[in-house]
Design a protein around this motif. Structure first.
Motif, PDB file in Angstrom:
ATOM      1  N   TYR A  46       0.845  -1.185   0.000  1.00  0.00           N
ATOM      2  CA  TYR A  46       0.000   0.000   0.000  1.00  0.00           C
ATOM      3  C   TYR A  46       0.883   1.239   0.000  1.00  0.00           C
ATOM      4  O   TYR A  46       1.995   1.234   0.525  1.00  0.00           O
ATOM      5  CB  TYR A  46      -0.879   0.048   1.250  1.00  0.00           C
ATOM      6  CG  TYR A  46      -2.011  -0.949   1.280  1.00  0.00           C
ATOM      7  CD1 TYR A  46      -1.820  -2.224   1.800  1.00  0.00           C
ATOM      8  CD2 TYR A  46      -3.272  -0.620   0.775  1.00  0.00           C
ATOM      9  CE1 TYR A  46      -2.862  -3.139   1.829  1.00  0.00           C
ATOM     10  CE2 TYR A  46      -4.315  -1.532   0.795  1.00  0.00           C
ATOM     11  CZ  TYR A  46      -4.095  -2.784   1.331  1.00  0.00           C
ATOM     12  OH  TYR A  46      -5.124  -3.692   1.349  1.00  0.00           O
TER      13      TYR A  46
ATOM     14  N   LEU B  96      -4.968   4.660   2.832  1.00  0.00           N
ATOM     15  CA  LEU B  96      -4.087   3.762   2.092  1.00  0.00           C
ATOM     16  C   LEU B  96      -4.637   3.470   0.704  1.00  0.00           C
ATOM     17  O   LEU B  96      -5.837   3.260   0.533  1.00  0.00           O
ATOM     18  CB  LEU B  96      -3.945   2.437   2.838  1.00  0.00           C
ATOM     19  CG  LEU B  96      -3.396   2.502   4.253  1.00  0.00           C
ATOM     20  CD1 LEU B  96      -3.343   1.116   4.850  1.00  0.00           C
ATOM     21  CD2 LEU B  96      -2.024   3.139   4.264  1.00  0.00           C
TER      22      LEU B  96
ATOM     23  N   LEU C 285      -4.117   0.785  -2.440  1.00  0.00           N
ATOM     24  CA  LEU C 285      -3.519  -0.495  -2.802  1.00  0.00           C
ATOM     25  C   LEU C 285      -2.695  -0.355  -4.077  1.00  0.00           C
ATOM     26  O   LEU C 285      -3.199   0.097  -5.105  1.00  0.00           O
ATOM     27  CB  LEU C 285      -4.615  -1.550  -3.008  1.00  0.00           C
ATOM     28  CG  LEU C 285      -4.144  -2.940  -3.406  1.00  0.00           C
ATOM     29  CD1 LEU C 285      -3.338  -3.591  -2.271  1.00  0.00           C
ATOM     30  CD2 LEU C 285      -5.338  -3.822  -3.773  1.00  0.00           C
TER      31      LEU C 285
ATOM     32  N   LYS D 149      -1.221  -6.757  -5.088  1.00  0.00           N
ATOM     33  CA  LYS D 149      -1.423  -7.815  -4.110  1.00  0.00           C
ATOM     34  C   LYS D 149      -1.071  -9.167  -4.725  1.00  0.00           C
ATOM     35  O   LYS D 149      -1.195  -9.374  -5.942  1.00  0.00           O
ATOM     36  CB  LYS D 149      -2.872  -7.834  -3.615  1.00  0.00           C
ATOM     37  CG  LYS D 149      -3.899  -8.125  -4.703  1.00  0.00           C
ATOM     38  CD  LYS D 149      -5.298  -8.113  -4.124  1.00  0.00           C
ATOM     39  CE  LYS D 149      -6.336  -8.338  -5.232  1.00  0.00           C
ATOM     40  NZ  LYS D 149      -7.722  -8.316  -4.700  1.00  0.00           N
TER      41      LYS D 149
ATOM     42  N   GLY E 278      -8.713 -13.906   2.552  1.00  0.00           N
ATOM     43  CA  GLY E 278      -9.340 -12.872   1.746  1.00  0.00           C
ATOM     44  C   GLY E 278      -9.693 -11.643   2.537  1.00  0.00           C
ATOM     45  O   GLY E 278      -9.114 -11.352   3.577  1.00  0.00           O
ATOM     46  N   GLY E 279     -10.693 -10.931   2.035  1.00  0.00           N
ATOM     47  CA  GLY E 279     -10.994  -9.623   2.589  1.00  0.00           C
ATOM     48  C   GLY E 279     -11.527  -9.624   4.001  1.00  0.00           C
ATOM     49  O   GLY E 279     -11.503  -8.594   4.668  1.00  0.00           O
ATOM     50  N   ASN E 280     -11.998 -10.750   4.487  1.00  0.00           N
ATOM     51  CA  ASN E 280     -12.529 -10.788   5.838  1.00  0.00           C
ATOM     52  C   ASN E 280     -11.470 -11.072   6.884  1.00  0.00           C
ATOM     53  O   ASN E 280     -11.778 -11.254   8.059  1.00  0.00           O
ATOM     54  CB  ASN E 280     -13.629 -11.846   5.937  1.00  0.00           C
ATOM     55  CG  ASN E 280     -14.852 -11.439   5.147  1.00  0.00           C
ATOM     56  OD1 ASN E 280     -15.085 -10.264   4.909  1.00  0.00           O
ATOM     57  ND2 ASN E 280     -15.627 -12.414   4.719  1.00  0.00           N
ATOM     58  N   THR E 281     -10.232 -11.115   6.465  1.00  0.00           N
ATOM     59  CA  THR E 281      -9.117 -11.377   7.372  1.00  0.00           C
ATOM     60  C   THR E 281      -8.327 -10.094   7.579  1.00  0.00           C
ATOM     61  O   THR E 281      -7.980  -9.429   6.607  1.00  0.00           O
ATOM     62  CB  THR E 281      -8.192 -12.455   6.779  1.00  0.00           C
ATOM     63  OG1 THR E 281      -8.964 -13.579   6.394  1.00  0.00           O
ATOM     64  CG2 THR E 281      -7.164 -12.879   7.793  1.00  0.00           C
ATOM     65  N   PRO E 282      -8.042  -9.740   8.835  1.00  0.00           N
ATOM     66  CA  PRO E 282      -7.315  -8.486   9.067  1.00  0.00           C
ATOM     67  C   PRO E 282      -5.901  -8.533   8.506  1.00  0.00           C
ATOM     68  O   PRO E 282      -5.310  -9.596   8.341  1.00  0.00           O
ATOM     69  CB  PRO E 282      -7.298  -8.359  10.590  1.00  0.00           C
ATOM     70  CG  PRO E 282      -7.518  -9.730  11.094  1.00  0.00           C
ATOM     71  CD  PRO E 282      -8.388 -10.412  10.091  1.00  0.00           C
ATOM     72  N   LEU E 283      -5.375  -7.364   8.215  1.00  0.00           N
ATOM     73  CA  LEU E 283      -4.024  -7.230   7.696  1.00  0.00           C
ATOM     74  C   LEU E 283      -3.041  -6.950   8.825  1.00  0.00           C
ATOM     75  O   LEU E 283      -3.360  -6.230   9.776  1.00  0.00           O
ATOM     76  CB  LEU E 283      -3.965  -6.081   6.687  1.00  0.00           C
ATOM     77  CG  LEU E 283      -4.829  -6.230   5.435  1.00  0.00           C
ATOM     78  CD1 LEU E 283      -4.840  -4.942   4.640  1.00  0.00           C
ATOM     79  CD2 LEU E 283      -4.304  -7.359   4.578  1.00  0.00           C
TER      80      LEU E 283
ATOM     81  N   PHE F 222       0.516  -5.186   9.231  1.00  0.00           N
ATOM     82  CA  PHE F 222       1.347  -4.261   8.465  1.00  0.00           C
ATOM     83  C   PHE F 222       2.780  -4.238   8.959  1.00  0.00           C
ATOM     84  O   PHE F 222       3.066  -4.426  10.146  1.00  0.00           O
ATOM     85  CB  PHE F 222       0.779  -2.840   8.579  1.00  0.00           C
ATOM     86  CG  PHE F 222      -0.482  -2.629   7.806  1.00  0.00           C
ATOM     87  CD1 PHE F 222      -1.718  -2.907   8.371  1.00  0.00           C
ATOM     88  CD2 PHE F 222      -0.434  -2.151   6.506  1.00  0.00           C
ATOM     89  CE1 PHE F 222      -2.891  -2.712   7.656  1.00  0.00           C
ATOM     90  CE2 PHE F 222      -1.604  -1.947   5.784  1.00  0.00           C
ATOM     91  CZ  PHE F 222      -2.828  -2.234   6.354  1.00  0.00           C
TER      92      PHE F 222
END
Lengths: 114, 113
Positions: free
Chosen positions: A36, A44, A46, A49, A97-102, A104
């Motif tokens: 990002y 942020l 993107l 990915k 996927g998108g439902n999982t926290p990132l 950093f």
């Protein structure tokens, strides 16, 4: 558990030179990896990915990154730096996927010198 | 598409007051929303994960009674900082996910005097 290490809190390059921002990750499951960019006082954006498809990922603004499992790396490159590339760059990892926290990395500030 | 907004973008408040920050997904339904906090010149740290209609899941060390999260609909999540103190001053960023990717809001700069 997952973690990200970005080598170099500050990178300075000349305009037109190669940009290389380093990112190493640790993950107990096959990772999803992200880069990002953040401009001052903004959210942020993107850049690109990796989600287990092609190991060389092309993103926006001429950036690309290569996933190297053997080196647990996902370094970001751009052949020729532009003044507008000066910003903070974050590498991130997630387990899905998108439902999982990132998770950093600490970020790398890129300066571009005219 | 995939736009996430935050309101307000900046807020200054007195110590002891409460502040509400809204995060909206404008053109998609977000099954999951995340709240992150970013200290000056540092990385983003996950505060909590919220799923529509259920209680938020807070990360270790985040006080759930201080940072109240409500995800009342598929397009809106709110973060309320209760009894704010100067150490709560920070940049708060939300992200929203329709399932396959996270989209980030522009952030809210909170300054507590």
């Amino acid at each position: 558990a997952q973690s990200v290490t970005q080598l170099g809190s500050h990178v300075s390059v000349s305009e037109g030179a190669l940009v290389l921002l380093r990112c190493n990750y640790s993950s107990s499951v096959p990772p999803y990896l992200f880069w990002y960019v953040q401009y001052p006082n903004q959210g942020l954006q993107l850049l690109l990915k990796y989600t287990s498809a092609a190991t060389l990922v092309k993103g926006i603004n001429g950036f690309e990154a290569e996933f190297k499992k053997s080196e647990t790396s996902f370094h970001l490159t751009k052949p020729s730096a532009h003044m507008s590339d000066a910003a903070e760059y974050f590498c991130a990892v997630s387990a899905g996927g998108g439902n999982t926290p990132l998770v950093f990395g600490k970020g790398t500030r890129l300066s571009v010198i005219a | 598409g995939a736009v996430v907004s935050q309101h307000p973008s900046r807020v200054i408040c007195k110590s002891g007051t409460s502040v509400k920050i809204e995060c909206r997904s404008l053109d998609f339904q977000a099954t999951t929303m995340f709240w992150y906090r970013q200290f000056p010149k540092q990385s983003l740290m996950l505060m909590a994960t919220s799923n529509e209609g259920s209680k938020a899941t807070y990360e270790q060390g985040v006080e759930k009674d201080k940072f109240l999260i409500n995800h009342a609909s598929l397009t809106l999540s709110t973060l309320t900082v209760t009894s704010a103190h100067p150490e709560d001053s920070s940049f708060y960023i939300c992200s929203a996910s329709p399932g396959n990717e996270q989209f980030f809001g522009p952030g809210t700069r909170l300054t507590v005097l």
